[in-house]
Design an enzyme around this catalytic site. Structure first.
Site, PDB file in Angstrom:
ATOM      1  N   LYS A  89     -13.656  12.067   6.403  1.00 13.78           N
ATOM      2  CA  LYS A  89     -12.793  12.119   5.220  1.00 13.78           C
ATOM      3  C   LYS A  89     -11.853  10.939   5.280  1.00 13.78           C
ATOM      4  O   LYS A  89     -11.211  10.690   6.320  1.00 13.78           O
ATOM      5  CB  LYS A  89     -11.973  13.437   5.236  1.00 13.78           C
ATOM      6  CG  LYS A  89     -11.127  13.617   3.992  1.00 13.78           C
ATOM      7  CD  LYS A  89     -11.934  14.152   2.840  1.00 13.78           C
ATOM      8  CE  LYS A  89     -11.275  13.988   1.490  1.00 13.78           C
ATOM      9  NZ  LYS A  89     -11.512  12.648   0.866  1.00 13.78           N
ATOM     10  N   GLN A 110      -7.061   7.393  10.521  1.00 14.53           N
ATOM     11  CA  GLN A 110      -7.419   8.576   9.741  1.00 14.53           C
ATOM     12  C   GLN A 110      -7.850   9.733  10.644  1.00 14.53           C
ATOM     13  O   GLN A 110      -7.590  10.896  10.323  1.00 14.53           O
ATOM     14  CB  GLN A 110      -8.555   8.206   8.766  1.00 14.53           C
ATOM     15  CG  GLN A 110      -8.700   9.149   7.597  1.00 14.53           C
ATOM     16  CD  GLN A 110      -7.744   8.850   6.457  1.00 14.53           C
ATOM     17  OE1 GLN A 110      -7.575   7.708   6.070  1.00 14.53           O
ATOM     18  NE2 GLN A 110      -7.112   9.870   5.903  1.00 14.53           N
ATOM     19  N   LYS A 125     -13.406   5.842   6.697  1.00 12.90           N
ATOM     20  CA  LYS A 125     -12.770   4.952   5.710  1.00 12.90           C
ATOM     21  C   LYS A 125     -13.814   3.989   5.191  1.00 12.90           C
ATOM     22  O   LYS A 125     -14.797   3.715   5.876  1.00 12.90           O
ATOM     23  CB  LYS A 125     -11.647   4.151   6.383  1.00 12.90           C
ATOM     24  CG  LYS A 125     -10.629   3.590   5.417  1.00 12.90           C
ATOM     25  CD  LYS A 125      -9.580   4.617   5.076  1.00 12.90           C
ATOM     26  CE  LYS A 125      -8.640   4.161   3.990  1.00 12.90           C
ATOM     27  NZ  LYS A 125      -7.499   5.091   3.864  1.00 12.90           N
ATOM     28  N   GLY A 164      -9.593   7.761  -2.847  1.00  7.39           N
ATOM     29  CA  GLY A 164      -9.016   6.460  -3.188  1.00  7.39           C
ATOM     30  C   GLY A 164      -8.154   5.894  -2.079  1.00  7.39           C
ATOM     31  O   GLY A 164      -7.856   6.541  -1.077  1.00  7.39           O
ATOM     32  N   ASP A 165      -7.772   4.652  -2.255  1.00 10.25           N
ATOM     33  CA  ASP A 165      -6.787   3.954  -1.416  1.00 10.25           C
ATOM     34  C   ASP A 165      -6.392   2.735  -2.252  1.00 10.25           C
ATOM     35  O   ASP A 165      -6.523   2.786  -3.500  1.00 10.25           O
ATOM     36  CB  ASP A 165      -7.410   3.559  -0.051  1.00 10.25           C
ATOM     37  CG  ASP A 165      -6.367   3.137   0.992  1.00 10.25           C
ATOM     38  OD1 ASP A 165      -5.847   3.998   1.703  1.00 10.25           O
ATOM     39  OD2 ASP A 165      -6.055   1.926   1.085  1.00 10.25           O
ATOM     40  N   THR A 208       0.517  12.073  -1.839  1.00  8.64           N
ATOM     41  CA  THR A 208       0.921  11.203  -0.727  1.00  8.64           C
ATOM     42  C   THR A 208       2.413  10.883  -0.846  1.00  8.64           C
ATOM     43  O   THR A 208       3.172  10.987   0.133  1.00  8.64           O
ATOM     44  CB  THR A 208       0.091   9.905  -0.711  1.00  8.64           C
ATOM     45  OG1 THR A 208      -1.289  10.250  -0.827  1.00  8.64           O
ATOM     46  CG2 THR A 208       0.326   9.124   0.559  1.00  8.64           C
ATOM     47  N   SER A 382      -6.369  16.332  -0.565  1.00  3.84           N
ATOM     48  CA  SER A 382      -7.799  16.100  -0.810  1.00  3.84           C
ATOM     49  C   SER A 382      -8.610  17.262  -0.253  1.00  3.84           C
ATOM     50  O   SER A 382      -9.586  17.711  -0.859  1.00  3.84           O
ATOM     51  CB  SER A 382      -8.257  14.813  -0.111  1.00  3.84           C
ATOM     52  OG  SER A 382      -8.005  13.688  -0.897  1.00  3.84           O
TER      53      SER A 382
HETATM   54  P1  NDP Z   1      -2.336   1.131  -4.917  1.00 10.23           P
HETATM   55  O1  NDP Z   1      -3.492   0.204  -5.074  1.00 10.23           O
HETATM   56  O2  NDP Z   1      -2.104   2.174  -5.918  1.00 10.23           O
HETATM   57  O3  NDP Z   1      -0.981   0.290  -4.764  1.00 10.23           O
HETATM   58  C1  NDP Z   1      -0.841  -0.661  -3.766  1.00 10.23           C
HETATM   59  C2  NDP Z   1       0.505  -1.335  -3.928  1.00 10.23           C
HETATM   60  O4  NDP Z   1       0.756  -2.165  -2.799  1.00 10.23           O
HETATM   61  C3  NDP Z   1       0.551  -2.252  -5.143  1.00 10.23           C
HETATM   62  O5  NDP Z   1       1.875  -2.320  -5.590  1.00 10.23           O
HETATM   63  C4  NDP Z   1       0.107  -3.593  -4.551  1.00 10.23           C
HETATM   64  O6  NDP Z   1       0.569  -4.703  -5.299  1.00 10.23           O
HETATM   65  C5  NDP Z   1       0.792  -3.536  -3.206  1.00 10.23           C
HETATM   66  N1  NDP Z   1       0.011  -4.321  -2.232  1.00 10.23           N
HETATM   67  C6  NDP Z   1      -1.241  -4.053  -1.803  1.00 10.23           C
HETATM   68  N2  NDP Z   1      -1.649  -4.984  -0.919  1.00 10.23           N
HETATM   69  C7  NDP Z   1      -0.625  -5.845  -0.821  1.00 10.23           C
HETATM   70  C8  NDP Z   1      -0.420  -7.005  -0.062  1.00 10.23           C
HETATM   71  N3  NDP Z   1      -1.364  -7.485   0.772  1.00 10.23           N
HETATM   72  N4  NDP Z   1       0.786  -7.647  -0.194  1.00 10.23           N
HETATM   73  C9  NDP Z   1       1.744  -7.160  -1.041  1.00 10.23           C
HETATM   74  N5  NDP Z   1       1.593  -6.060  -1.781  1.00 10.23           N
HETATM   75  C10 NDP Z   1       0.446  -5.409  -1.664  1.00 10.23           C
HETATM   76  O7  NDP Z   1      -2.519   1.767  -3.451  1.00 10.23           O
HETATM   77  P2  NDP Z   1      -1.846   3.079  -2.852  1.00 10.23           P
HETATM   78  O8  NDP Z   1      -0.499   3.286  -3.412  1.00 10.23           O
HETATM   79  O9  NDP Z   1      -2.849   4.171  -2.937  1.00 10.23           O
HETATM   80  O10 NDP Z   1      -1.746   2.687  -1.310  1.00 10.23           O
HETATM   81  C11 NDP Z   1      -0.564   2.108  -0.740  1.00 10.23           C
HETATM   82  C12 NDP Z   1      -0.570   2.338   0.768  1.00 10.23           C
HETATM   83  O11 NDP Z   1      -0.581   3.752   1.022  1.00 10.23           O
HETATM   84  C13 NDP Z   1      -1.783   1.784   1.520  1.00 10.23           C
HETATM   85  O12 NDP Z   1      -1.367   1.387   2.811  1.00 10.23           O
HETATM   86  C14 NDP Z   1      -2.700   2.982   1.646  1.00 10.23           C
HETATM   87  O13 NDP Z   1      -3.596   2.860   2.720  1.00 10.23           O
HETATM   88  C15 NDP Z   1      -1.676   4.080   1.890  1.00 10.23           C
HETATM   89  N6  NDP Z   1      -2.089   5.453   1.616  1.00 10.23           N
HETATM   90  C16 NDP Z   1      -2.593   5.809   0.407  1.00 10.23           C
HETATM   91  C17 NDP Z   1      -2.946   7.119   0.163  1.00 10.23           C
HETATM   92  C18 NDP Z   1      -3.407   7.591  -1.175  1.00 10.23           C
HETATM   93  O14 NDP Z   1      -3.610   8.792  -1.332  1.00 10.23           O
HETATM   94  N7  NDP Z   1      -3.600   6.730  -2.153  1.00 10.23           N
HETATM   95  C19 NDP Z   1      -2.838   8.144   1.220  1.00 10.23           C
HETATM   96  C20 NDP Z   1      -2.213   7.691   2.438  1.00 10.23           C
HETATM   97  C21 NDP Z   1      -1.881   6.375   2.614  1.00 10.23           C
HETATM   98  P3  NDP Z   1      -0.342  -5.296  -6.505  1.00 10.23           P
HETATM   99  O15 NDP Z   1      -0.244  -4.281  -7.603  1.00 10.23           O
HETATM  100  O16 NDP Z   1       0.270  -6.606  -6.831  1.00 10.23           O
HETATM  101  O17 NDP Z   1      -1.723  -5.419  -5.941  1.00 10.23           O
HETATM  102  O1  2IT Z   2      -5.071   6.828   3.893  1.00  6.37           O
HETATM  103  C1  2IT Z   2      -5.320   7.942   3.376  1.00  6.37           C
HETATM  104  O2  2IT Z   2      -5.047   9.007   3.950  1.00  6.37           O
HETATM  105  C2  2IT Z   2      -5.945   7.970   2.050  1.00  6.37           C
HETATM  106  N1  2IT Z   2      -6.171   6.902   1.469  1.00  6.37           N
HETATM  107  C3  2IT Z   2      -6.339   9.264   1.422  1.00  6.37           C
HETATM  108  C4  2IT Z   2      -7.639   9.743   1.978  1.00  6.37           C
HETATM  109  C5  2IT Z   2      -8.224  10.958   1.295  1.00  6.37           C
HETATM  110  O3  2IT Z   2      -9.351  11.287   1.678  1.00  6.37           O
HETATM  111  O4  2IT Z   2      -7.603  11.568   0.440  1.00  6.37           O
END
Ligand code: NDP
Ligand code: 2IT
Length: 450
Positions: A89, A110, A125, A164-165, A208, A382
Site C-alpha cells: 500500500k 511507507q 510506492k 495518490g502522492d 493527511t 486509504s
Molecule cells: P501535491 O502534488 O498535491 O502538492 C505538492 C506541493 O509541494 C505543491 O505545492 C508543489 O508545488 C510542492 N512541491 C512538490 N515538489 C516540490 C519541489 N521539488 N520543490 C518545491 N515544491 C515542491 O502533493 P501532496 O500534497 O499529496 O504531497 C506533499 C507531500 O506530502 C509529499 O512529500 C508526499 O509524499 C506527502 N504525503 C502525501 C500524502 C497524500 O495523501 N497525498 C500522504 C502522506 C504524505 P507545485 O505546485 O509548484 O508543483
Molecule cells: O505517503 C503516503 O502515505 C501517501 N502518499 C498515501 C498512500 C496511500 O496509500 O494512501
C-alpha cells in the site's frame, strides 16, 4: 554502529546512486540500535538485510503522445517493498525528479508508517518521472492510461493498492481506475483516493492534512499547550498543505504561509483558503497569483530564498508544518526556526527535514513529529476506504473522521511510549522507527524466510 555502516555500504554497492534511499535507511537503522542490541533474534533472522531489499521492483516504459502528436517516453515504477503486514500500500508520484532512489526511499518509509497505523497494510510506492505541469487534461489522461497498461497486471485489491502522492490527485486516480476497469473488467477497490461518486471514502482527501494537525495537537496536549491563537508556518500548497491549513483554522490557529515550486506566500492576515483552493485545485497555477486577490500578502520567489534554506522557515511562527517534499527543511532553516521561537514541527511531507536539521531540532527539544508518524493519516484513511469497498459500505464523514482521530492518537502514544521504553523520552523519531520496525520484523519472523 557498524551494522548501519555495513548495511549502507552494501546498499551503495548493490543499489548505486540512490541517495534519498540511503538517507531513509540510515535514519531508521540508527534508531534501531537499542532493539538490535537487546534482542539478537532480529540479527539471527537477518531482518535488517531483508527489510532493506524490496520484495519486488517493477520498472516499465510509459510511451504517450502529446496534443501535437509528439511521442514521449517516461519511466514508470512500482516498488513492492514489504508485504509482511498486508497488501502493498502506498501512493504514486508523478514528478520530473523521480528515479529509483526516490521511489525506494518513499517505499521504505511507507513500510514503517503503515505498520504504525496498526492496520493490515504492507509498504509500496510507485510513480513516474513525468512532469504534469503545463499538460492538458487529454495528455494527463493518455499518460495515466499508458501507465496503467503496464501497472494493471501487478496490482489488485488484495495484492497491491496504489493511491495518490505528489502530482497524482483525484483526476489522475479517476483516469487510472477507468483504464484498470477497462483492461480487467473488474470494478473493485484497487486504488484509493477515488472520487466520492464511485467508491471513494469521505475524509480521504482531507485525511493527511487533518491527521498531521491532530498529531500536532497530541504533542501539544502532552505539554498542556494548545493550537488556538498560534501563528503557523505551512510549506507546500497541494493536497496535504491545503487540508493542514483548513484544519488549523478549525482549531483556532492562524496559518500564515504556503509555498510551491516557484516561491512562498506570507500573508500575516492568514492564508485565504478559498483563494488557495481556487489557484491550486481549480486553476492549477503558480502561487504568485495569490497577490492579485490579497495585495497585503508578500511573495518571496525561489531566487530570493536564503542560501541553503527556504524562505518559509524564516518567517516567525510557533509551529511548522512542512508539507511539500523531501529535504525542504535544512539545518540553517531549523536554526532559524529555533531562534524565532518555534515550539513544534509536525511533518505532512515524507522526510522533509534533512538529517542535520533533525539532529538540531531534537537537541533543541522542540516537539517533533516525524513524517512517518505525523502524515500516516492519509494511508490509514486509504485503508478505511479499502474496508468500505470490500464490505460494500459507505461510512459517514463523522465515522471516518472519528477513526482517523483515534488512529493518530494511537500512533502518537505508541511512538511516545516506545521512545520512553527505549530510553529516549521525547524522541518520536526513535519511538516511531522502533514501534514500526518491531511490528513488521516480528511478522516477518513468524512468516519464515520468504
Ligand atoms: P501535491 O502534488 O498535491 O502538492 C505538492 C506541493 O509541494 C505543491 O505545492 C508543489 O508545488 C510542492 N512541491 C512538490 N515538489 C516540490 C519541489 N521539488 N520543490 C518545491 N515544491 C515542491 O502533493 P501532496 O500534497 O499529496 O504531497 C506533499 C507531500 O506530502 C509529499 O512529500 C508526499 O509524499 C506527502 N504525503 C502525501 C500524502 C497524500 O495523501 N497525498 C500522504 C502522506 C504524505 P507545485 O505546485 O509548484 O508543483
Ligand atoms: O505517503 C503516503 O502515505 C501517501 N502518499 C498515501 C498512500 C496511500 O496509500 O494512501
Amino acid at each position: 554502529m557498524t551494522y548501519v555502516n555495513e548495511t549502507i555500504s552494501a546498499l551503495r554497492k548493490s543499489s548505486p546512486a540512490q541517495t534519498e534511499f540511503y538517507q531513509a535507511v540510515e535514519e531508521v537503522l540508527e534508531s534501531l540500535h537499542p532493539v538490535l542490541e537487546n534482542d539478537d533474534k532480529y540479527r539471527r533472522h537477518s531482518i535488517v538485510e531483508r527489510i532493506v531489499e524490496p520484495e519486488r521492483q517493477i520498472i516499465f516504459r510509459v510511451p504517450w503522445m502529446d496534443d501535437q502528436g509528439n511521442i514521449h517516453v517516461n519511466k514508470g515504477y512500482r516498488i513492492e517493498f514489504n508485504s509482511a503486514l498486508g497488501p502493498y500500500k502506498g501512493g504514486l508520484r508523478f514528478h520530473p525528479s523521480i528515479n529509483a532512489g526516490i521511489i525506494k526511499f518513499l517505499g521504505f518509509e511507507q513500510i514503517f508508517k503503515n505498520a504504525l497505523t496498526g492496520l493490515s497494510i504492507g509498504g509500496g510506492k510507485g510513480g513516474a518521472n513525468f512532469d504534469p505541469k503545463g499538460r492538458s487534461d487529454a495528455e494527463i489522461m493518455r499518460f495515466c492510461q499508458s501507465f496503467m497498461n503496464e501497472l494493471y497486471r501487478h496490482i489488485g485489491p488484495t495484492t497491491d493498492v496504489p493511491a495518490g502522492d505528489i502530482g497524482v490527485g483525484a483526476r489522475e486516480i479517476g483516469y487510472l481506475f477507468g483504464q484498470y476497469k477497462r483492461l480487467t473488467g473488474r470494478y473493485e477497490g484497487v486504488l484509493t483516493g477515488k472520487s466520492l461518486l464511485w467508491g471513494g471514502s469521505l475524509v480521504r482527501k482531507e485525511a493527511t492534512g487533518y491527521g498531521c494537525v491532530y498529531f500536532a495537537q497530541q504533542m501539544l496536549a502532552d505539554e498542556n499547550l494548545e493550537l488556538a491563537g498560534r501563528d503557523c508556518l505551512v510549506s507546500g500548497s497541494g493536497n496535504v498543505a491545503t487540508y493542514v491549513i483548513e484544519k488549523l483554522y478549525q482549531c483556532g490557529a492562524r496559518p500564515i504561509t504556503c509555498s510551491d515550486s516557484t516561491g512562498t506566500i506570507h500573508d500575516p492576515e492568514g492564508i485565504n483558503l478559498e483563494t488557495l483552493k481556487q489557484l491550486k485545485e481549480v486553476q492549477k497555477t503558480s502561487l504568485n497569483a495569490y497577490l492579485i486577490h490579497h495585495p497585503g500578502a508578500r511573495f518571496i520567489a525561489i531566487a530570493d530564498y536564503p542560501e541553503d534554506g527556504h524562505a518559509v522557515w524564516h518567517i516567525t511562527g510557533s509551529l511548522a508544518f512542512p508539507c511539500a517534499t523531501q529535504n525542504e527543511l535544512t539545518r540553517s532553516d531549523a536554526e532559524t526556526l529555533i531562534n524565532n521561537g518555534c515550539i513544534a514541527i509536525s511533518e505532512g511531507a515524507n522526510m522533509p527535514s534533512t538529517p542535520e536539521a533533525v539532529d538540531l531540532i531534537l537537541d533543541a527539544k522542540l516537539l517533533y513529529g516525524p513524517g512517518k508518524a505525523a502524515n500516516a493519516g492519509g494511508v490509514a484513511t486509504s485503508q478505511l476506504e479499502m474496508a468500505q469497498n470490500a464490505s460494500m459500505q459507505r461510512w459517514s464523514f463523522e465515522q471516518v473522521d472519528t477513526q482517523l482521530k483515534s488512529i493518530m492518537s494511537n500512533i502518537y502514544s505508541n511512538a511516545r511510549d516506545t521512545a520512553i521504553k527505549y530510553d529516549a523520552p521525547g524522541n518520536l523519531v526513535v519511538g516511531a522507527n522502533i514501534a514500526g520496525f518491531i511490528r513488521v520484523a516480528d511478522a516477518m519472523i513468524e512468516q519464515g524466510i520468504v
